[in-house]
Scaffold this motif. Structure first.
Motif, PDB file in Angstrom:
ATOM      1  N   ALA A  72       0.834  -1.203   0.000  1.00 56.22           N
ATOM      2  CA  ALA A  72       0.000   0.000   0.000  1.00 56.22           C
ATOM      3  C   ALA A  72       0.868   1.253   0.000  1.00 56.22           C
ATOM      4  CB  ALA A  72      -0.935  -0.003   1.201  1.00 56.22           C
ATOM      5  N   LEU A  73       1.878   1.279   0.859  1.00 53.56           N
ATOM      6  CA  LEU A  73       2.739   2.457   0.929  1.00 53.56           C
ATOM      7  C   LEU A  73       3.482   2.678  -0.384  1.00 53.56           C
ATOM      8  CD1 LEU A  73       3.703   4.826   2.602  1.00 53.56           C
ATOM      9  CD2 LEU A  73       5.529   3.364   3.510  1.00 53.56           C
ATOM     10  N   GLU A  74       3.892   1.614  -1.030  1.00 60.58           N
ATOM     11  CA  GLU A  74       4.541   1.751  -2.344  1.00 60.58           C
ATOM     12  C   GLU A  74       3.614   2.479  -3.321  1.00 60.58           C
ATOM     13  OE1 GLU A  74       5.837  -1.995  -3.977  1.00 60.58           O
ATOM     14  OE2 GLU A  74       6.993  -2.466  -2.171  1.00 60.58           O
ATOM     15  N   LYS A  75       2.352   2.099  -3.318  1.00 64.70           N
ATOM     16  CA  LYS A  75       1.388   2.725  -4.226  1.00 64.70           C
ATOM     17  C   LYS A  75       1.154   4.189  -3.856  1.00 64.70           C
ATOM     18  CE  LYS A  75       0.844  -0.840  -6.743  1.00 64.70           C
ATOM     19  NZ  LYS A  75       1.638  -0.890  -7.970  1.00 64.70           N
ATOM     20  N   PHE A  76       0.980   4.460  -2.557  1.00 67.90           N
ATOM     21  CA  PHE A  76       0.753   5.851  -2.145  1.00 67.90           C
ATOM     22  C   PHE A  76       1.994   6.708  -2.375  1.00 67.90           C
ATOM     23  CE2 PHE A  76      -2.666   3.791   0.409  1.00 67.90           C
ATOM     24  CZ  PHE A  76      -3.716   4.379  -0.276  1.00 67.90           C
ATOM     25  N   ASP A  77       3.176   6.150  -2.170  1.00 69.15           N
ATOM     26  CA  ASP A  77       4.400   6.891  -2.479  1.00 69.15           C
ATOM     27  C   ASP A  77       4.439   7.241  -3.963  1.00 69.15           C
ATOM     28  OD1 ASP A  77       5.296   6.846   0.148  1.00 69.15           O
ATOM     29  OD2 ASP A  77       6.759   5.239  -0.182  1.00 69.15           O
ATOM     30  N   GLU A  78       4.065   6.297  -4.796  1.00 70.03           N
ATOM     31  CA  GLU A  78       4.042   6.548  -6.237  1.00 70.03           C
ATOM     32  C   GLU A  78       3.062   7.674  -6.579  1.00 70.03           C
ATOM     33  OE1 GLU A  78       3.318   4.315 -10.500  1.00 70.03           O
ATOM     34  OE2 GLU A  78       3.376   3.108  -8.686  1.00 70.03           O
ATOM     35  N   VAL A  79       1.896   7.637  -5.971  1.00 73.25           N
ATOM     36  CA  VAL A  79       0.899   8.685  -6.206  1.00 73.25           C
ATOM     37  C   VAL A  79       1.485  10.047  -5.839  1.00 73.25           C
ATOM     38  CG1 VAL A  79      -1.300   9.620  -5.368  1.00 73.25           C
ATOM     39  CG2 VAL A  79      -1.121   7.202  -5.989  1.00 73.25           C
ATOM     40  N   PHE A  80       2.100  10.141  -4.656  1.00 73.29           N
ATOM     41  CA  PHE A  80       2.653  11.416  -4.200  1.00 73.29           C
ATOM     42  C   PHE A  80       3.837  11.858  -5.063  1.00 73.29           C
ATOM     43  CE2 PHE A  80      -0.142  10.819  -0.747  1.00 73.29           C
ATOM     44  CZ  PHE A  80      -0.283  12.045  -0.117  1.00 73.29           C
ATOM     45  N   ASP A  83       2.076  12.980  -8.580  1.00 76.74           N
ATOM     46  CA  ASP A  83       1.047  14.009  -8.583  1.00 76.74           C
ATOM     47  C   ASP A  83       1.236  14.934  -7.382  1.00 76.74           C
ATOM     48  OD1 ASP A  83      -1.233  15.552  -8.845  1.00 76.74           O
ATOM     49  OD2 ASP A  83      -2.621  13.939  -8.325  1.00 76.74           O
ATOM     50  N   SER A  84       1.800  16.102  -7.643  1.00 77.50           N
ATOM     51  CA  SER A  84       2.107  17.031  -6.552  1.00 77.50           C
ATOM     52  C   SER A  84       0.857  17.520  -5.823  1.00 77.50           C
ATOM     53  CB  SER A  84       2.901  18.220  -7.079  1.00 77.50           C
ATOM     54  OG  SER A  84       2.154  18.926  -8.049  1.00 77.50           O
ATOM     55  N   SER A  85      -0.310  17.438  -6.446  1.00 83.63           N
ATOM     56  CA  SER A  85      -1.535  17.894  -5.784  1.00 83.63           C
ATOM     57  C   SER A  85      -2.028  16.883  -4.737  1.00 83.63           C
ATOM     58  CB  SER A  85      -2.641  18.175  -6.807  1.00 83.63           C
ATOM     59  OG  SER A  85      -3.094  16.975  -7.387  1.00 83.63           O
ATOM     60  N   SER A  86      -1.424  15.720  -4.673  1.00 81.38           N
ATOM     61  CA  SER A  86      -1.827  14.696  -3.698  1.00 81.38           C
ATOM     62  C   SER A  86      -1.692  15.195  -2.266  1.00 81.38           C
ATOM     63  CB  SER A  86      -0.998  13.424  -3.870  1.00 81.38           C
ATOM     64  OG  SER A  86      -1.244  12.857  -5.126  1.00 81.38           O
ATOM     65  N   ILE A  87      -0.762  16.081  -2.019  1.00 81.06           N
ATOM     66  CA  ILE A  87      -0.540  16.599  -0.668  1.00 81.06           C
ATOM     67  C   ILE A  87      -1.751  17.399  -0.184  1.00 81.06           C
ATOM     68  CG2 ILE A  87       0.618  18.728  -1.370  1.00 81.06           C
ATOM     69  CD1 ILE A  87       1.602  16.458   1.619  1.00 81.06           C
ATOM     70  N   ASP A  88      -2.617  17.778  -1.081  1.00 75.76           N
ATOM     71  CA  ASP A  88      -3.828  18.512  -0.716  1.00 75.76           C
ATOM     72  C   ASP A  88      -5.051  17.613  -0.633  1.00 75.76           C
ATOM     73  OD1 ASP A  88      -2.500  21.011  -0.553  1.00 75.76           O
ATOM     74  OD2 ASP A  88      -2.537  21.151  -2.743  1.00 75.76           O
ATOM     75  N   ASN A  89      -4.848  16.308  -0.748  1.00 70.14           N
ATOM     76  CA  ASN A  89      -5.939  15.354  -0.659  1.00 70.14           C
ATOM     77  C   ASN A  89      -5.859  14.678   0.723  1.00 70.14           C
ATOM     78  OD1 ASN A  89      -7.309  12.746  -0.771  1.00 70.14           O
ATOM     79  ND2 ASN A  89      -7.499  13.093  -2.966  1.00 70.14           N
ATOM     80  N   ALA A  90      -6.800  15.043   1.586  1.00 68.19           N
ATOM     81  CA  ALA A  90      -6.761  14.567   2.969  1.00 68.19           C
ATOM     82  C   ALA A  90      -6.795  13.041   3.051  1.00 68.19           C
ATOM     83  CB  ALA A  90      -7.923  15.158   3.761  1.00 68.19           C
ATOM     84  N   TYR A  91      -7.620  12.420   2.219  1.00 66.47           N
ATOM     85  CA  TYR A  91      -7.735  10.965   2.287  1.00 66.47           C
ATOM     86  C   TYR A  91      -6.418  10.284   1.896  1.00 66.47           C
ATOM     87  CZ  TYR A  91      -9.604   6.290   1.920  1.00 66.47           C
ATOM     88  OH  TYR A  91      -9.818   4.951   2.102  1.00 66.47           O
ATOM     89  N   LEU A  92      -5.769  10.787   0.849  1.00 67.66           N
ATOM     90  CA  LEU A  92      -4.484  10.207   0.448  1.00 67.66           C
ATOM     91  C   LEU A  92      -3.433  10.412   1.535  1.00 67.66           C
ATOM     92  CD1 LEU A  92      -4.310  11.160  -3.338  1.00 67.66           C
ATOM     93  CD2 LEU A  92      -4.860   8.932  -2.335  1.00 67.66           C
ATOM     94  N   CYS A  93      -3.441  11.586   2.157  1.00 65.94           N
ATOM     95  CA  CYS A  93      -2.511  11.844   3.275  1.00 65.94           C
ATOM     96  C   CYS A  93      -2.787  10.887   4.434  1.00 65.94           C
ATOM     97  CB  CYS A  93      -2.627  13.287   3.739  1.00 65.94           C
ATOM     98  SG  CYS A  93      -1.992  14.499   2.560  1.00 65.94           S
ATOM     99  N   LEU A  94      -4.066  10.699   4.733  1.00 65.31           N
ATOM    100  CA  LEU A  94      -4.452   9.785   5.804  1.00 65.31           C
ATOM    101  C   LEU A  94      -3.924   8.384   5.534  1.00 65.31           C
ATOM    102  CD1 LEU A  94      -6.203   9.054   8.359  1.00 65.31           C
ATOM    103  CD2 LEU A  94      -8.038   8.554   6.722  1.00 65.31           C
ATOM    104  N   ARG A  95      -4.226   7.846   4.364  1.00 64.25           N
ATOM    105  CA  ARG A  95      -3.811   6.477   4.059  1.00 64.25           C
ATOM    106  C   ARG A  95      -2.301   6.319   4.034  1.00 64.25           C
ATOM    107  NH1 ARG A  95      -7.827   4.303   5.722  1.00 64.25           N
ATOM    108  NH2 ARG A  95      -9.322   3.219   4.421  1.00 64.25           N
ATOM    109  N   ARG A  96      -1.613   7.283   3.430  1.00 63.38           N
ATOM    110  CA  ARG A  96      -0.154   7.191   3.397  1.00 63.38           C
ATOM    111  C   ARG A  96       0.408   7.246   4.813  1.00 63.38           C
ATOM    112  NH1 ARG A  96       4.176  11.314   0.730  1.00 63.38           N
ATOM    113  NH2 ARG A  96       5.817   9.795   0.303  1.00 63.38           N
ATOM    114  N   GLY A  97      -0.151   8.114   5.642  1.00 65.75           N
ATOM    115  CA  GLY A  97       0.292   8.218   7.026  1.00 65.75           C
ATOM    116  C   GLY A  97       0.007   6.965   7.828  1.00 65.75           C
ATOM    117  N   GLN A  98      -1.164   6.374   7.606  1.00 65.18           N
ATOM    118  CA  GLN A  98      -1.509   5.134   8.305  1.00 65.18           C
ATOM    119  C   GLN A  98      -0.544   4.014   7.926  1.00 65.18           C
ATOM    120  OE1 GLN A  98      -5.583   5.210   6.880  1.00 65.18           O
ATOM    121  NE2 GLN A  98      -6.321   5.240   9.004  1.00 65.18           N
ATOM    122  N   CYS A  99      -0.263   3.900   6.642  1.00 67.73           N
ATOM    123  CA  CYS A  99       0.684   2.874   6.191  1.00 67.73           C
ATOM    124  C   CYS A  99       2.056   3.097   6.818  1.00 67.73           C
ATOM    125  CB  CYS A  99       0.808   2.890   4.668  1.00 67.73           C
ATOM    126  SG  CYS A  99      -0.654   2.336   3.790  1.00 67.73           S
TER     127      CYS A  99
END
Length: 141
Positions: A72-80, A83-99
Motif C-alpha cells: 500500500a505504501l509503495e502505491k501511495f508513495d508513487e501517487v505522491f 502528482d504534486s496535488s496529492s498533498i492537498d488530498n486529505a484521504y491520500l494523506c491519511l492512508r499514506r500516514g496510516q501505512c
C-alpha cells in the motif's frame, strides 16, 4: 494528463465501477484484480493518463484494507511522487500516514497524518482506528 478516447474510456469506466462495487463489498482481492485489468488497458506510458493516479490510489487502498501495508505504501508513495496535488488530498494523506505508522516510519506518519488532520479535521479519522489520532497527540507532546 491525457484523457482516454471514448471507446477505451467506456471499458475503463465499466471495470472501475466493478472494482468499486467489489471494494464496497470488502472483496479487496477482486477489486484489485479489476483495477489491474484497467491498468493493462491503459496505453503506454501509463503514467500520462488521468485514470492512472486514481487507479494506483485505489489499488493502494485495497492493499491497506488487507493489511498489506508495504504494498500500500509503495502505491501511495508513487501517487505522491507523480502528482504534486496529492498533498492537498486529505484521504491520500491519511492512508499514506496510516501505512507509514504501521511500518514504524514515524516521521512520515506524523507528517502525513498531521496534514490529513489539518485538511479535514478529526471527522476524517472517525471511522479509523483510534491509534492514529493517539499517535498524533503523543507526537505533539
Amino acid at each position: 494528463m491525457k484523457d482516454l478516447e471514448s471507446g477505451l474510456k467506456e471499458q475503463v469506466v465499466e471495470l472501475c465501477n466493478k472494482a468499486l462495487e467489489a471494494q464496497e463489498e470488502e472483496r479487496f482481492h477482486a477489486s484489485n484484480r479489476d483495477l489491474l485489468n484497467v491498468y493493462e488497458l491503459l496505453p503506454e506510458p501509463k503514467e500520462e493518463w488521468k485514470a492512472y493516479i486514481w487507479l494506483i490510489s485505489n489499488i493502494g487502498d485495497n492493499y491497506f484494507e488487507q493489511d498489506e501495508f508495504e504494498l500500500a505504501l509503495e502505491k501511495f508513495d508513487e501517487v505522491f511522487n507523480r502528482d504534486s496535488s496529492s498533498i492537498d488530498n486529505a484521504y491520500l494523506c491519511l492512508r499514506r500516514g496510516q501505512c507509514a505508522l504501521e511500518l514504524t516510519k514515524q516521521e512520515l506518519a506524523q507528517t502525513m497524518l498531521s496534514k490529513a488532520l489539518e485538511l479535514e479535521g478529526k471527522e476524517l479519522f472517525e471511522d479509523e482506528h483510534s491509534k492514529y489520532l493517539k499517535f498524533l497527540k503523543q507526537a505533539a507532546e
